[in-house]
Design a protein around this motif. Structure first.
Motif, PDB file in Angstrom:
ATOM      1  N   VAL A  46      16.556  11.959 -10.657  1.00 26.37           N
ATOM      2  CA  VAL A  46      16.209  12.454  -9.316  1.00 26.37           C
ATOM      3  C   VAL A  46      16.383  13.951  -9.225  1.00 26.37           C
ATOM      4  O   VAL A  46      15.546  14.669  -8.662  1.00 26.37           O
ATOM      5  N   ARG A  55      17.472  17.984  -1.283  1.00 26.78           N
ATOM      6  CA  ARG A  55      17.482  16.631  -0.706  1.00 26.78           C
ATOM      7  C   ARG A  55      18.778  15.884  -0.989  1.00 26.78           C
ATOM      8  O   ARG A  55      18.872  14.679  -0.818  1.00 26.78           O
ATOM      9  N   TYR A  59      20.007  11.921   0.295  1.00 27.58           N
ATOM     10  CA  TYR A  59      20.405  10.826  -0.594  1.00 27.58           C
ATOM     11  C   TYR A  59      21.848  10.439  -0.369  1.00 27.58           C
ATOM     12  O   TYR A  59      22.217   9.255  -0.456  1.00 27.58           O
ATOM     13  N   ARG A  62      21.996   8.185   2.691  1.00 29.32           N
ATOM     14  CA  ARG A  62      21.450   6.844   2.421  1.00 29.32           C
ATOM     15  C   ARG A  62      22.422   6.012   1.603  1.00 29.32           C
ATOM     16  O   ARG A  62      22.642   4.816   1.886  1.00 29.32           O
ATOM     17  N   GLU A  63      23.072   6.600   0.597  1.00 31.71           N
ATOM     18  CA  GLU A  63      24.009   5.855  -0.229  1.00 31.71           C
ATOM     19  C   GLU A  63      25.271   5.491   0.553  1.00 31.71           C
ATOM     20  O   GLU A  63      25.876   4.440   0.327  1.00 31.71           O
TER      21      GLU A  63
END
Length: 780
Positions: A46, A55, A59, A62-63
């Motif tokens: 990524v 970003r 991430y 979200r994790e």
């Protein structure tokens, strides 16, 4: 890449390791290593470039959400394990309970044999209790018969309290025996056998009859309480005490039966007796009997008012007895006065409903309505100062419902209408008979002609309205409207009678059968004026609130009055014309031109009539005078239009004009008081005669065009035929001047102004008697 390679996978896997820190398995450590490798692989894919680090926060967020979701699922995985542990503990406890129950069952089976040996002992105990009850109750059972006989003697001698005490003892014995037998059956709550019940009923068979006899005596005392209160209230007081004892016993038995104990006694036979409710029921029946005791004889007709008056005095006397005597003989919670008021009101309601269903006359209906709406709530009855407070506590409905009152009022109005119609018919018949009398009509204090008809009608309607007002404004308004309807019908018949009166007079005019015909016509006109005032007075009495609600088509007696007055005035004018008729043919002839006859005779007839018109009430007096003036002028001009006199020279025209002016002066002398007594008409008919005289007197025929234009301006209804006749009477008008005058009249022809009364329209020109006419353009 250096930032993520070491720290991030450790942070991501650290939470999972912390969750299972109390239980470390080799598989977990291996899974953690695999997870770290997978995380490094994913991060290297990524974030392969520096610009991808922008970003990182997305991430990371979200994790974090995904890790929180995993932790939540792990937390819920603890509950199934806890449930399994609880089930294991419950199974162990059930095993212990089952073991204890088996032990109890074995112990119970060993004791069952010992219980069987006690059955015989139980039977012996039951027999012992029955024998003990029989031995203890034998003295009572042997004395029941004697106590019943003694109680019967006490009841017959009206020693009610002693009789009730003995009766209570008997009932207590009966109740005790029944209870003992009930308990001797072995189990509480089981019913007595039929044999036991019949046995007890046989021994105490006289108790029920004693209860009935005592109740009969009690209710006899209560029903005659009003009479006893004035003589000796002791029996009534005893009856009330017995009723209260019985009410207390009923309450005690009901409370005991509704208790929570398992050995509740059943209700004794005949309980609850509810003698307090019977007390008030008997009281109401006694009140109803008091109503029936008031004489019903002669309750129809005038006797109905006396019957209602007797009811009033009877109710008030009984109420005084209840309030001052009986109220002190009963407990306060009885509220005996209120109970008597309710009973009286219900009996009155039923009685008046029965009376209202009869075929009553107007006087009877008035007596009922007056009694219900005025007397019943007046200070002489229920509105008495000492009863007002009690009446406020007692909720009483109306004596007669709203629908019943409306039906009674409608029946009253219809009955009065029938009576009024009959009286009006009789009064009209008397009026018609008065018209045939051979004497003048009566006069009032002002000298005006009148008969008895308007006085009778006015007094009748005023009296009916006054009587109806005693009941209420609504009934007064209905009665007034009914009277106005009947007056309208009467006036229509009155107008028809006037027409027949005129026809009969014309048939018998030759023999002078009724020489006072005109006098009674004038009296009829005065009567209509009096009736108009009475009608307006009645209409003013009606309340504006109900004037438009009584009927969709209200009566209109004033219009009927106007029609009757117009018909009577027309008949008066016909009679004047009949009296003038013998002298009209001699008017405007050559003898008239020389001698002046018959104008003085016409004036005498006119003067005699005008003098009689003075006996008529204004404003019809002025109306008759104006109509007579109008008639005289119309007949005079009609005679002129007959061309009885055609002038042959200027001297004859001068004499004709001069004689017409003299006739006008004579007419004016007779009618000199007309302008001062009444309204002056917009077109004065007497002003026409000097205008016609000037037309005939005009010396220069060439000025006739101007004269005719002025005549047409004053009298726009004048026609070419009328002008043509006037030109013929002059006798000196050439054909050219005639043609120009008639052409001018035809072209000008103004419309009739508003309010103008035509005069020439009533004057017909006779057809020409010429035998031959040249076919000129004018004729064509």
């Amino acid at each position: 890449m250096e930032i993520i390679s070491d720290t991030e996978p450790k942070r991501l896997c650290g939470r999972r390791w912390f969750i299972n820190e109390n239980l470390v398995w080799p598989e977990v450590e291996r899974a953690e290593c695999l997870a770290r490798g997978a995380a490094l692989k994913w991060a290297s894919g990524v974030f392969c470039r520096p610009e991808h680090l922008e970003r990182l926060s997305q991430y990371k967020k979200r994790e974090s959400q995904r890790t929180a979701s995993i932790h939540t699922r792990l937390k819920f995985m603890k509950w199934p394990r806890w449930g399994l542990e609880q089930l294991r503990e419950a199974r162990a406890e059930l095993k212990e309970v089952s073991h204890a129950l088996k032990k109890a069952g074995l112990e119970s089976n060993r004791n069952a044999e010992g219980v069987k040996s006690l059955e015989r002992l139980r039977e012996v105990s039951v027999n012992h209790r029955q024998l003990l009850a029989a031995v203890s109750n034998l003295p009572r059972l042997y004395s029941v018969r004697s106590m019943v006989l003694e109680t019967e003697r006490l009841v017959e001698s009206r020693r009610l309290l002693e009789a009730h005490a003995r009766l209570m003892d008997l009932e207590r014995w009966q109740d005790d025996i029944l209870w003992q037998l009930h308990g001797a059956n072995g189990m509480a709550g089981s019913a007595l056998s039929k044999e036991d019940q019949e046995l007890v009923a046989k021994y105490f068979s006289g108790v029920g009859q004693l209860v009935d006899a005592l109740g009969k005596e009690l209710w006899a005392v209560v029903s005659s309480a009003l009479a006893l209160a004035r003589q000796n209230p002791t029996p009534f007081v005893s009856a009330v005490r017995i009723v209260e004892r019985e009410e207390a016993l009923d309450q005690a038995f009901l409370e005991e039966r509704g208790g929570s104990r398992g050995n509740t006694r059943p209700l004794p036979p005949g309980r609850p007796r509810c003698w307090r409710a019977c007390f008030f029921q008997v009281l109401e029946e006694a009140v109803s009997a008091r109503f029936r005791s008031v004489s019903y004889l002669h309750t129809r007709g005038p006797g109905l008012a006396g019957h209602l008056s007797a009811l009033q005095h009877g109710i008030m006397a009984d109420l005084a007895t209840v309030r001052h005597l009986l109220e002190h003989c009963v407990p306060p919670h009885y509220r005996l006065t209120g109970a008597y008021l309710r009973a009286s009101h219900r009996c009155l309601h039923a009685h008046l409903a029965q009376v209202s269903s009869w075929d009553l006359e107007s006087g009877e209906i008035f007596a009922v309505l007056n009694w219900v709406l005025r007397i019943y709530n007046s200070p002489d009855m229920m509105g008495h100062p000492e009863l007002v407070a009690e009446m406020e506590k007692v909720e009483l409905g109306p004596l007669i419902s709203t629908e019943g009152l409306e039906q009674l009022q409608n029946k009253y109005v219809q009955s009065v209408r029938k009576s009024v119609s009959e009286w009006m018919h009789k009064a009209l018949q008397v009026e018609l008979q008065d018209w045939q009398r051979d004497q003048e009509p009566d006069t009032d204090h002002e000298g005006f002609y009148q008969t008895s008809l308007p006085t009778i009608i006015a007094q009748m309607l005023e009296e009916n309205a006054r009587v109806a007002l005693m009941i209420g404004e609504s009934l007064r308004d209905q009665t007034i409207q009914m009277g106005l309807y009947e007056m309208e019908n009467l006036l229509n018949r009155f107008r028809e009678a006037l027409v027949e009166f005129g026809k009969e007079h014309r048939r018998n005019s030759s023999n002078n059968k009724n020489q006072y015909y005109l006098h009674y016509l004038l009296a009829s006109i005065s009567n209509c004026i009096i009736l108009k005032k009475s009608t307006e007075s009645l209409q003013q009495q009606q309340s504006s609130r109900s004037a438009g609600q009584l009927s969709r088509t209200p009566p209109n007696p004033l219009a009927a009055l106007d029609r009757a007055v117009r018909r009577a005035c027309r008949l008066v004018m016909d009679h004047l014309l009949l009296d003038l008729q013998p002298f009209l043919p001699g008017l405007l002839t050559r003898p008239w031109l020389v001698q002046g006859d018959p104008t003085p005779k016409l004036c005498c007839v006119l003067e005699r009539h005008l003098e009689l018109y003075g006996r008529v009430r204004p404003p019809c007096r002025q109306r008759l005078q104006e109509e007579a003036q109008w008639l005289m002028v119309v007949e005079y001009v009609r005679a002129l239009m007959q061309k009885r006199l055609v002038c042959r020279s200027a001297e004859e025209r001068r004499q004709l004009a001069q004689q017409m002016v003299q006739d006008d002066q004579q007419f004016r002398e007779i009618l000199h008081g007309l302008e001062g007594e009444g309204s002056v008409p917009e077109v004065n008919p007497l002003a026409l005669l000097p205008v016609l005289a000037d037309f005939i007197r005009l010396k220069d025929p060439s000025m006739l065009t101007l004269e005719v234009s002025g005549l047409a301006a004053k009298y726009p209804d004048i026609s070419e035929e009328h002008v043509s006749v006037l030109l013929d009477i002059r006798g000196d008008v050439s054909r050219d001047i005639r043609g120009s005058v008639l052409d001018l009249l035809e072209q000008s022809a103004p419309p009739l102004p508003a309010g103008y009364r035509p005069i020439f329209t009533d004057i017909l020109v006779p057809p020409s008697t010429m035998a031959f006419c040249l076919p000129t353009a004018k004729c064509a």
